[in-house]
Design a protein around this motif. Sequence first.
Motif, PDB file in Angstrom:
ATOM      1  N   GLU A  25       0.831  -1.203   0.000  1.00 48.08           N
ATOM      2  CA  GLU A  25       0.000   0.000   0.000  1.00 48.08           C
ATOM      3  C   GLU A  25       0.867   1.256   0.000  1.00 48.08           C
ATOM      4  O   GLU A  25       0.557   2.235  -0.683  1.00 48.08           O
ATOM      5  N   TYR A  26       1.955   1.225   0.752  1.00 54.31           N
ATOM      6  CA  TYR A  26       2.865   2.371   0.803  1.00 54.31           C
ATOM      7  C   TYR A  26       3.441   2.633  -0.594  1.00 54.31           C
ATOM      8  O   TYR A  26       3.434   3.774  -1.070  1.00 54.31           O
ATOM      9  N   ILE A  27       3.929   1.587  -1.233  1.00 54.83           N
ATOM     10  CA  ILE A  27       4.507   1.729  -2.575  1.00 54.83           C
ATOM     11  C   ILE A  27       3.461   2.270  -3.540  1.00 54.83           C
ATOM     12  O   ILE A  27       3.726   3.198  -4.305  1.00 54.83           O
ATOM     13  N   ASP A  28       2.272   1.694  -3.496  1.00 50.87           N
ATOM     14  CA  ASP A  28       1.210   2.124  -4.403  1.00 50.87           C
ATOM     15  C   ASP A  28       0.849   3.594  -4.175  1.00 50.87           C
ATOM     16  O   ASP A  28       0.636   4.343  -5.123  1.00 50.87           O
ATOM     17  N   ARG A  29       0.817   4.013  -2.921  1.00 51.18           N
ATOM     18  CA  ARG A  29       0.423   5.385  -2.589  1.00 51.18           C
ATOM     19  C   ARG A  29       1.492   6.400  -2.988  1.00 51.18           C
ATOM     20  O   ARG A  29       1.167   7.504  -3.408  1.00 51.18           O
ATOM     21  N   TYR A  30       2.786   6.043  -2.852  1.00 49.21           N
ATOM     22  CA  TYR A  30       3.844   7.046  -3.010  1.00 49.21           C
ATOM     23  C   TYR A  30       4.741   6.872  -4.232  1.00 49.21           C
ATOM     24  O   TYR A  30       5.628   7.686  -4.469  1.00 49.21           O
ATOM     25  N   LYS A  31       4.514   5.837  -5.042  1.00 49.31           N
ATOM     26  CA  LYS A  31       5.397   5.586  -6.192  1.00 49.31           C
ATOM     27  C   LYS A  31       5.394   6.742  -7.193  1.00 49.31           C
ATOM     28  O   LYS A  31       6.458   7.135  -7.679  1.00 49.31           O
ATOM     29  N   ASP A  32       4.231   7.298  -7.499  1.00 50.67           N
ATOM     30  CA  ASP A  32       4.176   8.393  -8.469  1.00 50.67           C
ATOM     31  C   ASP A  32       4.902   9.633  -7.947  1.00 50.67           C
ATOM     32  O   ASP A  32       5.585  10.322  -8.702  1.00 50.67           O
ATOM     33  N   LEU A  33       4.774   9.882  -6.661  1.00 48.45           N
ATOM     34  CA  LEU A  33       5.455  11.011  -6.043  1.00 48.45           C
ATOM     35  C   LEU A  33       6.973  10.802  -6.078  1.00 48.45           C
ATOM     36  O   LEU A  33       7.728  11.729  -6.402  1.00 48.45           O
ATOM     37  N   ALA A  34       7.416   9.587  -5.793  1.00 46.67           N
ATOM     38  CA  ALA A  34       8.852   9.275  -5.831  1.00 46.67           C
ATOM     39  C   ALA A  34       9.411   9.433  -7.244  1.00 46.67           C
ATOM     40  O   ALA A  34      10.508   9.961  -7.432  1.00 46.67           O
ATOM     41  N   VAL A  35       8.655   9.003  -8.255  1.00 48.63           N
ATOM     42  CA  VAL A  35       9.094   9.140  -9.649  1.00 48.63           C
ATOM     43  C   VAL A  35       9.118  10.612 -10.055  1.00 48.63           C
ATOM     44  O   VAL A  35      10.068  11.071 -10.702  1.00 48.63           O
ATOM     45  N   ALA A  36       8.102  11.369  -9.644  1.00 48.49           N
ATOM     46  CA  ALA A  36       8.080  12.807  -9.965  1.00 48.49           C
ATOM     47  C   ALA A  36       9.282  13.513  -9.345  1.00 48.49           C
ATOM     48  O   ALA A  36       9.933  14.340  -9.995  1.00 48.49           O
ATOM     49  N   GLU A  37       9.604  13.172  -8.089  1.00 48.07           N
ATOM     50  CA  GLU A  37      10.774  13.764  -7.434  1.00 48.07           C
ATOM     51  C   GLU A  37      12.061  13.336  -8.140  1.00 48.07           C
ATOM     52  O   GLU A  37      12.988  14.132  -8.275  1.00 48.07           O
ATOM     53  N   MET A  38      12.125  12.080  -8.597  1.00 49.33           N
ATOM     54  CA  MET A  38      13.297  11.598  -9.331  1.00 49.33           C
ATOM     55  C   MET A  38      13.486  12.422 -10.610  1.00 49.33           C
ATOM     56  O   MET A  38      14.612  12.809 -10.949  1.00 49.33           O
ATOM     57  N   ASN A  39      12.400  12.689 -11.305  1.00 46.40           N
ATOM     58  CA  ASN A  39      12.498  13.436 -12.555  1.00 46.40           C
ATOM     59  C   ASN A  39      12.920  14.883 -12.331  1.00 46.40           C
ATOM     60  O   ASN A  39      13.526  15.490 -13.208  1.00 46.40           O
ATOM     61  N   LYS A  40      12.643  15.425 -11.151  1.00 43.89           N
ATOM     62  CA  LYS A  40      13.058  16.796 -10.829  1.00 43.89           C
ATOM     63  C   LYS A  40      14.468  16.841 -10.253  1.00 43.89           C
ATOM     64  O   LYS A  40      15.239  17.739 -10.566  1.00 43.89           O
ATOM     65  N   SER A  41      14.808  15.869  -9.394  1.00 41.22           N
ATOM     66  CA  SER A  41      16.033  15.989  -8.594  1.00 41.22           C
ATOM     67  C   SER A  41      17.135  14.991  -8.940  1.00 41.22           C
ATOM     68  O   SER A  41      18.241  15.129  -8.454  1.00 41.22           O
ATOM     69  N   ARG A  42      16.818  13.956  -9.725  1.00 38.20           N
ATOM     70  CA  ARG A  42      17.753  12.884 -10.084  1.00 38.20           C
ATOM     71  C   ARG A  42      18.101  11.978  -8.896  1.00 38.20           C
ATOM     72  O   ARG A  42      19.159  11.357  -8.876  1.00 38.20           O
ATOM     73  N   ILE A  43      17.228  11.904  -7.908  1.00 42.93           N
ATOM     74  CA  ILE A  43      17.382  10.933  -6.823  1.00 42.93           C
ATOM     75  C   ILE A  43      16.566   9.709  -7.233  1.00 42.93           C
ATOM     76  O   ILE A  43      15.370   9.840  -7.521  1.00 42.93           O
TER      77      ILE A  43
END
Length: 179
Positions: A25-43
Amino acid sequence: TLLAGILVIFAAGVSSAQQKMTIEEYIDRYKDLAVAEMNKSRIPASITLAQGILESNCGNSPLALEANNHFGIKCHKEWTGKTFYQDDDEKHECFRKYNSAEDSYRDHSDFLVTRNRYNLLFDLDITDYKGWAHGLKQAGYATNPKYPELLIKIIEENRLYLFDKVSTATQNSPTHHSN
């Protein structure tokens, strides 16, 4: 009636027990946010998700529930926002408190991007989650000597590395598990 009161108390206990978020559930809830942050910050999104899972106990820790802090980020001198106090390495330590989990994710990215001690991480390939895990420990992100191994285990068991290959256009394509 007494029976109705008991049923209400029982139902409240059941619903609070069900509110504990699972890793899926955690992964499902936050995966899009983590990918969006990756695309902005390269983390790498895998690193962000694994840190969130580990540091917040899948969003179930008091720090995550009461302060929306998913990454265990402490106040530090420059923090002027809201605060939350709890025992960590020392008693009564100051942690950053956020209005939302999204704010915590954004601040996690800013925290890593703006501190010189993490600069070397950004020379790594975005798919090098092992290098990132070891680099975070070397740069002093966590005091636990097993921190890199814990992150890598979470990433590999949940195939979080798939999210490191996702661009904004294909954000929803990798799935953690099949339904």
